[in-house]
Enzyme design. Structure first.
Site, PDB file in Angstrom:
ATOM      1  N   GLU A 110       0.842  -1.213   0.000  1.00  0.00           N
ATOM      2  CA  GLU A 110       0.000   0.000   0.000  1.00  0.00           C
ATOM      3  C   GLU A 110       0.872   1.256   0.000  1.00  0.00           C
ATOM      4  OE1 GLU A 110      -2.303  -1.480   3.381  1.00  0.00           O
ATOM      5  OE2 GLU A 110      -4.112  -1.272   2.174  1.00  0.00           O
ATOM      6  N   GLU A 130      -3.527  -9.801   3.631  1.00  0.00           N
ATOM      7  CA  GLU A 130      -4.306  -9.526   4.840  1.00  0.00           C
ATOM      8  C   GLU A 130      -5.359 -10.590   5.143  1.00  0.00           C
ATOM      9  OE1 GLU A 130      -3.409  -7.264   2.624  1.00  0.00           O
ATOM     10  OE2 GLU A 130      -2.850  -5.383   3.583  1.00  0.00           O
TER      11      GLU A 130
HETATM   12  C1  3H9 Z   1      -1.343  -5.107   6.948  1.00  0.00           C
HETATM   13  O1  3H9 Z   1      -0.346  -4.747   6.430  1.00  0.00           O
HETATM   14  C2  3H9 Z   1      -2.610  -4.296   7.022  1.00  0.00           C
HETATM   15  C3  3H9 Z   1      -2.519  -3.090   6.154  1.00  0.00           C
HETATM   16  O2  3H9 Z   1      -3.483  -3.167   5.155  1.00  0.00           O
HETATM   17  C4  3H9 Z   1      -2.579  -1.783   6.912  1.00  0.00           C
HETATM   18  C5  3H9 Z   1      -3.757  -1.542   7.779  1.00  0.00           C
HETATM   19  C6  3H9 Z   1      -3.940  -0.144   8.329  1.00  0.00           C
HETATM   20  N1  3H9 Z   1       4.385  -7.501  11.880  1.00  0.00           N
HETATM   21  O3  3H9 Z   1       8.052 -14.943   9.106  1.00  0.00           O
HETATM   22  P1  3H9 Z   1       9.419 -14.751   9.654  1.00  0.00           P
HETATM   23  C7  3H9 Z   1       7.967 -11.094  12.556  1.00  0.00           C
HETATM   24  S1  3H9 Z   1      -1.405  -6.641   7.726  1.00  0.00           S
HETATM   25  C8  3H9 Z   1       5.009  -7.889  12.998  1.00  0.00           C
HETATM   26  O4  3H9 Z   1       9.942 -15.788  10.571  1.00  0.00           O
HETATM   27  P2  3H9 Z   1      10.506 -15.038   7.012  1.00  0.00           P
HETATM   28  C9  3H9 Z   1       7.705 -12.573  12.774  1.00  0.00           C
HETATM   29  O5  3H9 Z   1       6.728 -12.767  13.770  1.00  0.00           O
HETATM   30  C10 3H9 Z   1       0.219  -7.302   7.483  1.00  0.00           C
HETATM   31  N2  3H9 Z   1       5.924  -8.873  13.029  1.00  0.00           N
HETATM   32  O6  3H9 Z   1      10.489 -14.482   8.494  1.00  0.00           O
HETATM   33  C11 3H9 Z   1       9.081 -13.061  13.191  1.00  0.00           C
HETATM   34  O7  3H9 Z   1       9.258 -12.726  14.556  1.00  0.00           O
HETATM   35  P3  3H9 Z   1      10.095 -13.693  15.521  1.00  0.00           P
HETATM   36  C12 3H9 Z   1       0.426  -7.802   6.123  1.00  0.00           C
HETATM   37  C13 3H9 Z   1       6.198  -9.491  11.886  1.00  0.00           C
HETATM   38  O8  3H9 Z   1      11.721 -14.512   6.394  1.00  0.00           O
HETATM   39  C14 3H9 Z   1      10.029 -12.188  12.369  1.00  0.00           C
HETATM   40  O9  3H9 Z   1       9.270 -11.037  12.007  1.00  0.00           O
HETATM   41  N3  3H9 Z   1       1.703  -8.461   6.025  1.00  0.00           N
HETATM   42  C15 3H9 Z   1       5.571  -9.147  10.692  1.00  0.00           C
HETATM   43  O10 3H9 Z   1      10.260 -16.518   7.019  1.00  0.00           O
HETATM   44  C16 3H9 Z   1      10.539 -12.861  11.115  1.00  0.00           C
HETATM   45  O11 3H9 Z   1       9.413 -13.334  10.364  1.00  0.00           O
HETATM   46  C17 3H9 Z   1       1.850  -9.757   6.246  1.00  0.00           C
HETATM   47  O12 3H9 Z   1       0.907 -10.453   6.512  1.00  0.00           O
HETATM   48  C18 3H9 Z   1       4.632  -8.092  10.715  1.00  0.00           C
HETATM   49  N4  3H9 Z   1       4.005  -7.688   9.597  1.00  0.00           N
HETATM   50  O13 3H9 Z   1       9.238 -14.398   6.289  1.00  0.00           O
HETATM   51  C19 3H9 Z   1       3.245 -10.296   6.138  1.00  0.00           C
HETATM   52  N5  3H9 Z   1       6.044  -9.942   9.707  1.00  0.00           N
HETATM   53  O14 3H9 Z   1      11.455 -13.795  14.903  1.00  0.00           O
HETATM   54  C20 3H9 Z   1       3.551 -11.184   7.293  1.00  0.00           C
HETATM   55  C21 3H9 Z   1       6.947 -10.752  10.277  1.00  0.00           C
HETATM   56  O15 3H9 Z   1      10.019 -13.026  16.826  1.00  0.00           O
HETATM   57  N6  3H9 Z   1       4.902 -11.680   7.283  1.00  0.00           N
HETATM   58  N7  3H9 Z   1       7.053 -10.486  11.592  1.00  0.00           N
HETATM   59  O16 3H9 Z   1       9.358 -15.013  15.477  1.00  0.00           O
HETATM   60  C22 3H9 Z   1       5.323 -12.652   6.464  1.00  0.00           C
HETATM   61  O17 3H9 Z   1       4.605 -13.150   5.634  1.00  0.00           O
HETATM   62  C23 3H9 Z   1       6.733 -13.140   6.648  1.00  0.00           C
HETATM   63  O18 3H9 Z   1       7.167 -12.721   7.911  1.00  0.00           O
HETATM   64  C24 3H9 Z   1       7.751 -12.621   5.602  1.00  0.00           C
HETATM   65  C25 3H9 Z   1       9.181 -13.024   6.052  1.00  0.00           C
HETATM   66  C26 3H9 Z   1       7.442 -13.304   4.269  1.00  0.00           C
HETATM   67  C27 3H9 Z   1       7.678 -11.148   5.480  1.00  0.00           C
END
Ligand code: 3H9
Length: 708
Positions: A110, A130
């Site tokens: 976004e 999301e």
């Molecule tokens: C959104 O954006 C809504 C909008 O429309 C705005 C609204 C107003 N936040 O997965 P990993 C942490 S909704 C907080 O192991 P990878 C994760 O918990 C969001 N923390 O790494 C982990 O912590 P820990 C939309 C997050 O390389 C660490 O980072 N976005 C977030 O295997 C490493 O993550 C998503 O849904 C976050 N957004 O994968 C994306 N993301 O080490 C969600 C990660 O303490 N994230 N953490 O366990 C992912 O899909 C994967 O993390 C990503 C990296 C592919 C990015």
């Protein structure tokens, strides 16, 4: 300026760098830092254009998901201001080039779409995931994405939630240029090219919004697909509605519609449950007594004993991860059958577009079928997937002990047997572990990793780490009968059979649980897995049953008649040659007769009672497992049930579901069942304790890990 956002310059080009490791989430401070940078850039006459880039391994991976819990509990509203910040970027008089590497997800995409141009490294990913958190884009993603990519792509991305590669994003118009080599350098060069030219605002671009005639079938098909593929989930339907608003309303009105739908989703139980699952997926990898730095054993070569359904599936799992694997059987016919099944499986995957022919050819080359242990001396990990019997397993582990190199991991795919007893057949119990796959092993994501008394930390850490490489979610469990998943499944199935014996029809039981969100009803699952499997296990353990306790008999009686389920053409249901199920009135007649003979009263049973009886049976056993320490945390049980047993992700797993219902309410219902049905329903002490204290299983998580 916030520490999380840096502003530097390079000869008239401003560079805004987001530095919020590990994934540059839009935590408090990041949107503010971006807004402040944009303001400074616009006030600085020496700046002609700007580049916004992520520091470290990625662009912005989205809103900070941890903040959502604070918003729903009224503690924070920061993340919600993002749309205003995005308008400021879009209104910047100096063009802003978004430079994407890694992942631009959710709020990250976004942000990128509010820029005037987007450049990206090939192979990076963009997406609006999301819906996988039970919400929809909340910062105009559903309004800007259709303006860049068109309606069909926007609906698919927002409702399906799957990311796309930047190569495809470039074709769709989301990305303006792919940059090979140094992204920042390329982005700065691009910024110089466009500096001084008029900067297009995404929100003003209406040319891809289509006509009502073109769009109607796209929305209808999307709604239909979401109903089927994301059954029971509210967010995908809301995402479609929000994208539809982009075609019917102005940008501003569309944003308002999106916001209302976003808030409905954010405050729903579904989103709370799915966010719990997101963090749970990651939390299960953390084992309190096994430090992150634990030495891992390199697994470069694998071997599997057994070429049956499980052995073949496990062999494919290793091959799919690029690990050469030997697959051993005892006779040529069984080995050929195993290899044929693997080939057929791969052919189906190619037909369905899951794998390319080239990928499959490469994987097949990694598999070596064999009738001997030759080559096992080179394997770093051997997985035994032979018939489920202790004597046979011990014999195999004795042989493995003789042929395998020191330090090799010796894993058993047993689903019920005692790992310590299996390990006792070797001289190296520290190298023995359970790796319990779920059928079909090459598809199901769950891997229960069973810790034996002597299993070394290195072996556990390696298997946990390997599970990710194998595309699985590894959950560490203790060595109790049935481990976590099957131990809980037993009372769940038992109740489903009791309910049939008490007068509910087979279809009524299955459809109540299907409507609750389970992938399949328990009786249909029994038919699929083979009713004889449980029947044999129950016969083996009958001596452990307490006299006078009610035993589910109808399933076993069906087995006595040769009705084992799908494979014999009949079980709880009848099956045609294509394994399509139909109801079988004979089953109803038989069960009624058996129940009458056993003195069980027949009655009307509501879908609500069916769900409570079956799901609370899971919860009550789960509570015992948790208290006994066979699962580390309640969330571990939830992740097991979602990934291995078809529990609906939007209910967060059985323990989360119980917390959401309220443990007092669950406990009272369990007590009611105890009064009606006797000691099988004795409440687990932990359930009683937490209910009386007004606490949740999640509270117990914290206490447990804190003291571990
Ligand atoms: C959104 O954006 C809504 C909008 O429309 C705005 C609204 C107003 N936040 O997965 P990993 C942490 S909704 C907080 O192991 P990878 C994760 O918990 C969001 N923390 O790494 C982990 O912590 P820990 C939309 C997050 O390389 C660490 O980072 N976005 C977030 O295997 C490493 O993550 C998503 O849904 C976050 N957004 O994968 C994306 N993301 O080490 C969600 C990660 O303490 N994230 N953490 O366990 C992912 O899909 C994967 O993390 C990503 C990296 C592919 C990015």
């Amino acid at each position: 300026m916030s520490d999380l956002v840096q502003l530097t310059t390079d000869n008239g080009i401003a560079i805004i760098t987001i530095n919020n490791p590990p994934v540059n989430a839009l935590s408090p401070g990041v949107p503010e830092g971006i807004a402040e940078s944009i303001e400074k850039i616009n006030q600085d006459p020496s700046i002609q254009a700007a580049v916004l880039i992520g520091g470290g391994r990625t662009f912005i991976a989205g809103a900070d998901i941890k903040e959502f819990g604070k918003i729903t509990s009224g503690k924070n509203a920061g993340t919600l201001d993002l749309p205003t910040v995005l308008l400021r970027i879009e209104d910047s008089r100096k063009p802003v080039v978004m430079a994407i590497h890694g992942t631009a997800f959710g709020g990250g995409l976004e942000v990128a779409m509010a820029g005037h141009y987007r450049v990206a490294t090939p192979g990076a990913q963009v997406g609006q995931p999301e819906v996988k958190l039970g919400i929809i884009p909340g910062a105009a993603g559903t309004q800007r994405l259709p303006r860049l990519a068109g309606i069909a792509a926007a609906v698919e991305m927002c409702a399906g939630g799957n990311p796309i590669k930047t190569e495809e994003a470039a074709k769709l118009g989301i990305v303006d240029r792919l940059i090979e080599g140094d992204l920042l350098k390329g982005a700065i060069a691009f910024a110089r090219e466009i500096a001084g030219k008029s900067a297009p605002k995404t929100r003003d671009r209406n040319e891809k919004l289509g006509t009502p005639e073109q769009n109607a079938p796209i929305f209808a098909a999307a709604r239909d697909a979401a109903r089927k593929k994301q059954r029971g989930m509210m967010a995908p339907q809301a995402a479609i509605e929000a994208v539809e608003a982009a075609t019917k309303q102005s940008f501003e009105e569309g944003c308002k519609t999106e916001r209302e739908l976003f808030m409905d989703c954010l405050f729903s139980d579904q989103s709370k449950a799915m966010i719990h699952v997101f963090f749970g997926d990651r939390e299960v990898a953390k084992i309190p007594d096994i430090p992150k730095e634990t030495q891992l054993i390199p697994v470069n070569r694998a071997a599997v004993v057994g070429a049956g359904t499980m052995g073949g599936g496990i062999t494919m799992v290793f091959a799919n991860a690029g690990i050469p694997v030997l697959m051993k059987e005892t006779d040529q016919a069984a080995l050929d059958r195993g290899m044929n099944n693997i080939r057929k499986n791969y052919e189906t995957s190619v037909k369905r577009g899951r794998f390319t022919q080239q990928f499959v050819d490469e994987r097949l080359k990694l598999i070596t079928p064999t009738l001997t242990y030759d080559g096992f001396e080179n394997a770093d990990m051997v997985t035994e997937a032979a018939f489920e019997g202790m004597a046979l397993k011990k014999q195999i582990f004795g042989e493995l002990d003789r042929v395998c190199k020191p330090g090799a991991i010796l894993a058993s795919n047993t689903s019920t047997l005692n790992i310590d007893e299996i390990a006792s057949a070797t001289s190296r119990p520290q190298n023995v572990i359970g790796t319990h796959y779920f059928s079909p092993a090459n598809v199901m994501r769950l891997l229960e990793i069973v810790r034996g008394k002597a299993t070394s930390k290195e072996v556990i850490a390696t298997c946990m780490n390997l599970s990710k490489k194998l595309g699985k979610v590894g959950v560490l469990v203790g060595n109790c009968r049935g481990f976590v998943g099957n131990r809980m499944f037993h009372p769940y199935v038992r109740e489903s059979v009791f309910l049939v014996e008490e007068g509910a029809s087979v279809e009524a039981v299955d459809s109540a649980l299907y409507d609750f969100g389970m992938a399949m009803g328990p009786l249909a699952v029994g038919d699929l897995a083979g009713l004889d499997v449980g029947w044999r296990i129950r016969k083996e353990y009958r001596h452990l049953e307490k006299p006078g306790i009610r035993v589910a008999m109808a399933g076993d009686n069906l087995c006595e008649m040769g009705r084992y389920g799908q494979k014999t053409g009949a079980g709880w249901y009848k099956y045609d040659e294509n394994r399509r199920a139909t109801n079988d009135p004979e089953v109803a007649t038989l069960v009624k007769k058996w129940a009458t003979e056993a003195g069980i009263k027949q009655r009307q049973i509501s879908p609500e009672e069916i769900v409570d009886r079956c799901v609370y049976a899971l919860v009550n056993e789960g509570a015992r497992i948790l208290e006994e320490g066979y699962a580390l945390r309640a969330v571990d049980i939830d992740i097991i049930y979602i990934n291995g047993y078809g529990f609906p992700v939007y209910r967060g797993g059985p323990m989360w579901y119980a917390d959401a219902v309220g443990l007092k309410k669950v406990y009272d219902r369990v007590r009611e069942f105890e009064q009606q049905h006797g000691e099988l329903w004795e409440p687990a002490p932990l359930l009683k304790q937490l209910a009386e204290q007004g606490k949740t299983f999640a509270d117990f998580n914290k206490q447990h890990t804190a003291t571990a």
